[in-house]
Design a protein around this motif. Structure first.
Motif, mmCIF file in Angstrom:
data_model
loop_
_atom_site.group_PDB
_atom_site.id
_atom_site.type_symbol
_atom_site.label_atom_id
_atom_site.label_comp_id
_atom_site.label_asym_id
_atom_site.label_seq_id
_atom_site.Cartn_x
_atom_site.Cartn_y
_atom_site.Cartn_z
ATOM 1 N N PRO A 169 -5.353 -4.631 -9.761
ATOM 2 C CA PRO A 169 -6.327 -3.824 -9.012
ATOM 3 C C PRO A 169 -5.645 -3.128 -7.839
ATOM 4 O O PRO A 169 -4.667 -3.629 -7.269
ATOM 5 C CB PRO A 169 -7.320 -4.872 -8.510
ATOM 6 N N TRP A 170 -6.165 -1.990 -7.480
ATOM 7 C CA TRP A 170 -5.780 -1.320 -6.245
ATOM 8 C C TRP A 170 -6.970 -1.404 -5.295
ATOM 9 O O TRP A 170 -8.105 -1.106 -5.671
ATOM 10 C CB TRP A 170 -5.437 0.157 -6.481
ATOM 11 N N TYR A 171 -6.667 -1.797 -4.055
ATOM 12 C CA TYR A 171 -7.696 -1.904 -3.040
ATOM 13 C C TYR A 171 -7.466 -0.858 -1.963
ATOM 14 O O TYR A 171 -6.325 -0.562 -1.591
ATOM 15 C CB TYR A 171 -7.706 -3.311 -2.417
ATOM 16 N N GLN A 172 -8.558 -0.329 -1.439
ATOM 17 C CA GLN A 172 -8.528 0.652 -0.358
ATOM 18 C C GLN A 172 -9.123 -0.012 0.880
ATOM 19 O O GLN A 172 -10.180 -0.650 0.805
ATOM 20 C CB GLN A 172 -9.373 1.864 -0.760
ATOM 21 N N GLN A 173 -8.432 0.135 1.995
ATOM 22 C CA GLN A 173 -8.933 -0.493 3.220
ATOM 23 C C GLN A 173 -8.914 0.495 4.364
ATOM 24 O O GLN A 173 -7.865 1.061 4.695
ATOM 25 C CB GLN A 173 -8.102 -1.724 3.581
ATOM 26 N N PHE A 174 -10.084 0.682 4.989
ATOM 27 C CA PHE A 174 -10.194 1.495 6.194
ATOM 28 C C PHE A 174 -10.100 0.574 7.403
ATOM 29 O O PHE A 174 -10.434 -0.624 7.320
ATOM 30 C CB PHE A 174 -11.517 2.267 6.202
ATOM 31 N N PRO A 175 -9.661 1.104 8.545
ATOM 32 C CA PRO A 175 -9.540 0.258 9.751
ATOM 33 C C PRO A 175 -10.852 -0.444 10.078
ATOM 34 O O PRO A 175 -11.924 0.173 10.054
ATOM 35 C CB PRO A 175 -9.154 1.266 10.837
ATOM 36 N N GLY A 176 -10.760 -1.739 10.362
ATOM 37 C CA GLY A 176 -11.947 -2.508 10.727
ATOM 38 C C GLY A 176 -12.804 -2.944 9.559
ATOM 39 O O GLY A 176 -13.830 -3.604 9.757
ATOM 40 N N TYR B 51 -3.676 1.426 1.219
ATOM 41 C CA TYR B 51 -3.894 1.098 -0.188
ATOM 42 C C TYR B 51 -3.008 -0.088 -0.564
ATOM 43 O O TYR B 51 -1.795 -0.073 -0.348
ATOM 44 C CB TYR B 51 -3.568 2.307 -1.062
ATOM 45 N N PHE B 52 -3.655 -1.096 -1.115
ATOM 46 C CA PHE B 52 -2.946 -2.299 -1.529
ATOM 47 C C PHE B 52 -2.925 -2.385 -3.047
ATOM 48 O O PHE B 52 -3.964 -2.300 -3.703
ATOM 49 C CB PHE B 52 -3.641 -3.554 -0.981
ATOM 50 N N CYS B 53 -1.736 -2.569 -3.584
ATOM 51 C CA CYS B 53 -1.566 -2.909 -4.978
ATOM 52 C C CYS B 53 -1.635 -4.434 -5.079
ATOM 53 O O CYS B 53 -1.116 -5.142 -4.192
ATOM 54 C CB CYS B 53 -0.199 -2.402 -5.425
ATOM 55 N N ALA B 54 -2.285 -4.942 -6.092
ATOM 56 C CA ALA B 54 -2.382 -6.390 -6.262
ATOM 57 C C ALA B 54 -2.185 -6.734 -7.730
ATOM 58 O O ALA B 54 -2.244 -5.856 -8.608
ATOM 59 C CB ALA B 54 -3.735 -6.911 -5.758
ATOM 60 N N ALA B 55 -1.936 -8.006 -7.989
ATOM 61 C CA ALA B 55 -1.720 -8.457 -9.363
ATOM 62 C C ALA B 55 -2.267 -9.860 -9.528
ATOM 63 O O ALA B 55 -2.336 -10.640 -8.578
ATOM 64 C CB ALA B 55 -0.226 -8.432 -9.696
ATOM 65 N N ASN B 56 -2.638 -10.157 -10.744
ATOM 66 C CA ASN B 56 -3.177 -11.480 -11.064
ATOM 67 C C ASN B 56 -2.763 -11.870 -12.470
ATOM 68 O O ASN B 56 -2.851 -11.073 -13.393
ATOM 69 C CB ASN B 56 -4.706 -11.449 -10.962
ATOM 70 N N PRO B 57 -2.273 -13.094 -12.640
ATOM 71 C CA PRO B 57 -1.948 -13.561 -14.003
ATOM 72 C C PRO B 57 -3.195 -14.123 -14.668
ATOM 73 O O PRO B 57 -3.325 -15.322 -14.859
ATOM 74 C CB PRO B 57 -0.893 -14.642 -13.734
ATOM 75 N N SER C 289 2.326 -5.247 0.346
ATOM 76 C CA SER C 289 2.153 -5.133 1.800
ATOM 77 C C SER C 289 1.405 -3.870 2.218
ATOM 78 O O SER C 289 1.142 -3.679 3.396
ATOM 79 C CB SER C 289 3.510 -5.206 2.496
ATOM 80 N N GLY C 290 1.065 -3.023 1.240
ATOM 81 C CA GLY C 290 0.206 -1.885 1.535
ATOM 82 C C GLY C 290 0.970 -0.605 1.839
ATOM 83 O O GLY C 290 2.113 -0.640 2.338
ATOM 84 N N THR C 291 0.349 0.515 1.503
ATOM 85 C CA THR C 291 0.863 1.843 1.869
ATOM 86 C C THR C 291 -0.220 2.555 2.666
ATOM 87 O O THR C 291 -1.355 2.689 2.189
ATOM 88 C CB THR C 291 1.211 2.681 0.624
#
Lengths: 114, 114
Positions: A34-41, A88-94, A106-108
């Motif tokens: 999954p890719w996650y999007q995070q805004f400040p706060g 934007y955070f890239c994540a992975a799960n087995p 660690s995010g971009t």
């Protein structure tokens, strides 16, 4: 040792350009990304996700390209808007191993200039 | 969309004291998680909780940590006693299904141990 690596800490593009965010991983057992999007706060919010059986997933302006052999993936944001400016955070799960945890990069931090 | 609420947003505590972080997960969700993010680093999995039990925990989930969800109310993370290295943002998350379904995150509680 980072299992999920995002090569760029920050990326700046102009409005209307395609932003490309890269991610690589180490563990062949990862099969859900999954890719996650995070805004400040705010907390991270799921943007788009892909399973390792696919090589591409598209949702509106957002596309994931996945290369299982090279163990990397990228998030393309077409026609970038200033409102896309976020981390934007890239994540992975087995997933198939029964593990519950998401391993995050660690995010971009993306900045879209008007 | 569905919201995970975290209370409080910021807590300052003296080293050695006990702290409880509260999370109100999405109402029909069954799986609950805590993640820890130290400033400037990636989010790291602490623990997953389902059906009243810890299903999986990472090496970051020290003996001083505990989780519970008494009577279907708040999902809590308790740290007793706290240490300086526990200073971080703690994100609560929940999902309806297993980890390869959408995981919803709260806004986080910033814990400062002094």
């Amino acid at each position: 040792q980072q299992q999920v690596r995002q090569s760029s800490q920050s990326l700046t593009v102009w409005e209307g350009e395609t932003a490309i965010l890269n991610c690589s991983y180490e563990n062949s057992a990862f099969d859900y990304f999954p890719w996650y999007q995070q805004f400040p706060g705010e907390g991270p919010a799921l943007l788009i996700a892909i399973r390792s059986v696919s090589d591409k997933k598209e949702d509106g302006r957002f596309t994931i390209f996945f290369n299982k052999r090279e163990k990397n993936l990228s998030l393309h944001i077409k026609d970038s808007q200033p409102g896309d400016s976020a981390t934007y955070f890239c994540a992975a799960n087995p997933a198939s191993s029964g593990s519950w945890q998401l391993i995050f990069g660690s995010g971009t931090q993306l900045t879209v200039m008007p | 969309g569905p919201k995970v609420l975290q209370i409080p947003s910021h807590q300052i505590i003296d080293m050695g004291q006990m702290v409880t972080l509260n999370c109100d997960p999405v109402s029909n969700h069954l799986y609950f998680y805590w993640y820890k993010q130290i400033l400037g680093q990636q989010m790291e999995f602490l623990v997953n909780f389902y059906n009243g039990k810890v299903m999986e925990k990472s090496k970051l989930f020290k003996d001083q940590f505990s989780v519970e969800r008494p009577d279907g109310s708040y999902f809590t993370l308790k740290i007793q006693p706290t240490a300086l290295e526990d200073s971080a943002v703690y994100f609560c998350a929940s999902s309806l299904g297993s980890a390869n379904t959408e995981v919803f995150f709260g806004k986080g509680t910033r814990l400062t141990v002094v």
